[in-house]
Design a protein around this motif. Structure first.
Motif, PDB file in Angstrom:
ATOM      1  N   THR A 190       1.137  -1.226  -0.136  1.00 43.59           N
ATOM      2  CA  THR A 190       0.192   0.014  -0.188  1.00 43.59           C
ATOM      3  C   THR A 190       0.943   1.499   0.044  1.00 43.59           C
ATOM      4  N   GLY A 191       1.929   1.695   0.919  1.00 43.53           N
ATOM      5  CA  GLY A 191       2.401   2.282   1.141  1.00 43.53           C
ATOM      6  C   GLY A 191       3.869   2.956  -0.237  1.00 43.53           C
ATOM      7  N   TRP A 192       3.998   1.756  -1.021  1.00 35.55           N
ATOM      8  CA  TRP A 192       4.288   2.030  -2.375  1.00 35.55           C
ATOM      9  C   TRP A 192       4.436   2.109  -3.711  1.00 35.55           C
ATOM     10  N   GLY A 193       2.416   1.122  -3.685  1.00 35.52           N
ATOM     11  CA  GLY A 193       1.416   2.503  -4.706  1.00 35.52           C
ATOM     12  C   GLY A 193       0.932   3.552  -4.121  1.00 35.52           C
ATOM     13  N   SER A 194       0.995   3.962  -3.348  1.00 35.96           N
ATOM     14  CA  SER A 194       0.612   5.360  -3.051  1.00 35.96           C
ATOM     15  C   SER A 194       1.613   6.362  -2.957  1.00 35.96           C
ATOM     16  N   VAL A 195       2.936   6.381  -3.884  1.00 36.29           N
ATOM     17  CA  VAL A 195       3.795   7.330  -4.007  1.00 36.29           C
ATOM     18  C   VAL A 195       3.010   7.752  -5.751  1.00 36.29           C
ATOM     19  N   ILE A 196       2.499   6.757  -6.298  1.00 35.95           N
ATOM     20  CA  ILE A 196       1.597   7.460  -7.887  1.00 35.95           C
ATOM     21  C   ILE A 196       1.189   8.074  -7.683  1.00 35.95           C
ATOM     22  N   TYR A 197       0.350   8.193  -6.346  1.00 44.26           N
ATOM     23  CA  TYR A 197      -1.300   9.283  -6.139  1.00 44.26           C
ATOM     24  C   TYR A 197      -0.777  10.544  -5.279  1.00 44.26           C
ATOM     25  N   LEU A 198       0.163  10.483  -4.822  1.00 44.96           N
ATOM     26  CA  LEU A 198       1.519  11.179  -4.010  1.00 44.96           C
ATOM     27  C   LEU A 198       1.715  12.263  -5.573  1.00 44.96           C
ATOM     28  N   ALA A 199       2.281  11.233  -6.156  1.00 48.57           N
ATOM     29  CA  ALA A 199       2.902  12.056  -7.303  1.00 48.57           C
ATOM     30  C   ALA A 199       1.665  12.941  -7.816  1.00 48.57           C
ATOM     31  N   ALA A 200       0.660  12.557  -8.350  1.00 51.31           N
ATOM     32  CA  ALA A 200      -0.263  12.753  -9.100  1.00 51.31           C
ATOM     33  C   ALA A 200      -1.491  14.003  -8.163  1.00 51.31           C
ATOM     34  N   LEU A 201      -0.760  13.336  -6.598  1.00 47.03           N
ATOM     35  CA  LEU A 201      -1.340  15.060  -6.370  1.00 47.03           C
ATOM     36  C   LEU A 201      -1.242  16.436  -5.739  1.00 47.03           C
ATOM     37  N   ALA A 202       0.618  16.240  -6.097  1.00 47.71           N
ATOM     38  CA  ALA A 202       1.438  17.247  -6.055  1.00 47.71           C
ATOM     39  C   ALA A 202       1.281  17.774  -7.716  1.00 47.71           C
ATOM     40  N   GLY A 203       1.091  17.837  -8.199  1.00 49.96           N
ATOM     41  CA  GLY A 203       1.136  18.473  -9.467  1.00 49.96           C
ATOM     42  C   GLY A 203      -0.382  19.259 -10.001  1.00 49.96           C
ATOM     43  N   VAL A 204      -1.235  18.802  -8.757  1.00 44.11           N
ATOM     44  CA  VAL A 204      -2.253  19.483  -8.897  1.00 44.11           C
ATOM     45  C   VAL A 204      -2.383  20.868  -8.117  1.00 44.11           C
ATOM     46  N   ASP A 205      -2.295  22.237  -9.190  1.00 38.47           N
ATOM     47  CA  ASP A 205      -1.826  23.888  -8.566  1.00 38.47           C
ATOM     48  C   ASP A 205      -2.852  24.017  -7.703  1.00 38.47           C
ATOM     49  N   THR A 206      -2.704  24.440  -6.579  1.00 34.53           N
ATOM     50  CA  THR A 206      -3.006  24.907  -5.291  1.00 34.53           C
ATOM     51  C   THR A 206      -3.777  26.063  -5.336  1.00 34.53           C
ATOM     52  N   GLN A 207      -4.023  26.528  -6.553  1.00 31.54           N
ATOM     53  CA  GLN A 207      -4.869  27.659  -6.504  1.00 31.54           C
ATOM     54  C   GLN A 207      -6.111  26.479  -7.232  1.00 31.54           C
ATOM     55  N   LEU A 208      -6.166  25.975  -7.740  1.00 30.47           N
ATOM     56  CA  LEU A 208      -7.143  24.306  -7.319  1.00 30.47           C
ATOM     57  C   LEU A 208      -8.136  24.672  -5.697  1.00 30.47           C
ATOM     58  N   HIS A 209      -6.518  24.558  -5.000  1.00 32.16           N
ATOM     59  CA  HIS A 209      -7.172  23.645  -4.008  1.00 32.16           C
ATOM     60  C   HIS A 209      -7.878  25.033  -2.705  1.00 32.16           C
ATOM     61  N   GLU A 210      -7.466  25.718  -3.559  1.00 33.53           N
ATOM     62  CA  GLU A 210      -7.920  27.217  -2.367  1.00 33.53           C
ATOM     63  C   GLU A 210      -8.589  27.656  -3.334  1.00 33.53           C
ATOM     64  N   ALA A 211      -9.571  27.699  -4.255  1.00 34.48           N
ATOM     65  CA  ALA A 211     -10.985  27.293  -4.851  1.00 34.48           C
ATOM     66  C   ALA A 211     -12.303  26.968  -4.237  1.00 34.48           C
ATOM     67  N   ALA A 212     -11.437  25.578  -4.698  1.00 36.58           N
ATOM     68  CA  ALA A 212     -11.966  24.750  -3.439  1.00 36.58           C
ATOM     69  C   ALA A 212     -13.018  25.093  -2.158  1.00 36.58           C
ATOM     70  N   VAL A 213     -11.807  25.678  -1.372  1.00 34.89           N
ATOM     71  CA  VAL A 213     -12.105  25.936  -0.062  1.00 34.89           C
ATOM     72  C   VAL A 213     -13.311  27.010  -0.153  1.00 34.89           C
ATOM     73  N   VAL A 214     -13.125  28.188  -0.725  1.00 36.22           N
ATOM     74  CA  VAL A 214     -13.370  29.445  -0.898  1.00 36.22           C
ATOM     75  C   VAL A 214     -14.604  28.787  -1.370  1.00 36.22           C
ATOM     76  N   ASP A 215     -15.301  27.639  -2.043  1.00 39.78           N
ATOM     77  CA  ASP A 215     -16.416  27.602  -2.862  1.00 39.78           C
ATOM     78  C   ASP A 215     -17.357  26.504  -1.233  1.00 39.78           C
ATOM     79  N   GLY A 216     -16.064  26.283  -0.783  1.00 41.77           N
ATOM     80  CA  GLY A 216     -16.998  25.063   0.186  1.00 41.77           C
ATOM     81  C   GLY A 216     -16.775  23.777   0.491  1.00 41.77           C
ATOM     82  N   ALA A 217     -15.898  23.425  -0.580  1.00 38.51           N
ATOM     83  CA  ALA A 217     -15.615  21.971  -0.774  1.00 38.51           C
ATOM     84  C   ALA A 217     -14.316  21.639   0.380  1.00 38.51           C
TER      85      ALA A 217
END
Length: 217
Positions: A190-217
């Motif tokens: 499980t730990g090793w498999g999560s590396v791929i998903y962590l790499a994908a999440l690291a590539g998500v723009d922080t502005q998208l997170h901020e917009a999601a928080v503003v929208d109440g996600a």
């Protein structure tokens, strides 16, 4: 090739061949770089495939793969006609589905959880602890499972007894085989498999997170 005066005239096919040759020469450094990967893939993936012929032969070690007599589908027919065929098929499919249902979502959940931890010692420690089992050899892993699940000294049965229940002989009861097999594999991978998903999440723009928080996600 046709002669026009004293100069040779190349045909369309020859022109194409010359163009391809020039293209290969121009990219020769790239081909040199890819050569080790190609050789490794060919040597370790394609060459061993000749061993598949053992399934169609009465294999005799002294005669080797090529020298052993050819028997066609004899072994396959014997397997399909065996008494345990349907039990083996059912168990194989059951373990595969069990592994998929349990093992597929856990790396994603772990990656999401690790992604939410702020940078610091806790995140590094959590990543190290979850990745470490992947580097444990199968022999050591089996020894650890036997020690953990021991009916008298295993830590799992100590927890079971703490809650007032009788110790369970996990390694002797066939009903626990699938669970022990699947969960041990999940724990290791499980730990090793999560590396791929962590790499994908690291590539998500922080502005998208901020917009999601503003929208109440």
């Amino acid at each position: 090739m046709e002669l026009t005066g004293n100069k040779p005239q190349l045909t369309a096919q020859q022109k194409k061949r010359e163009k391809r040759k020039k293209s290969i020469l121009a990219s020769r450094q790239l081909y040199v770089f890819i050569l080790p990967a190609f050789l490794a893939f060919f040597i370790f993936s394609y060459i061993p495939m000749y061993g598949v012929m053992i399934a169609f032969k009465d294999y005799i070690p002294t005669l080797g793969v090529w020298g052993s007599p050819w028997v066609g589908f004899k072994h396959f027919q014997r397997f399909f006609d065996s008494y345990y065929f349907w039990d083996l098929l059912k168990n194989t499919i059951g373990i595969s589905v069990y592994s998929l249902v349990v093992g597929f979502p856990l790396p994603i959940i772990l990656a999401l959880a690790l992604n939410e931890i702020k940078d610091g010692p806790l995140k590094k420690f959590s990543q190290t602890v979850t990745y470490a089992p992947n580097f444990i050899s199968t022999v050591v892993m089996v020894g650890m499972i036997l020690a953990f699940l021991n009916p008298s000294t295993g830590i799992i049965n100590h927890v079971v007894q703490f809650f007032g229940m009788e110790p369970i002989a996990f390694m002797e009861d066939p009903r626990w085989f699938k669970t022990v097999y699947v969960l041990s594999g999940v724990w290791q991978g499980t730990g090793w498999g999560s590396v791929i998903y962590l790499a994908a999440l690291a590539g998500v723009d922080t502005q998208l997170h901020e917009a999601a928080v503003v929208d109440g996600a």
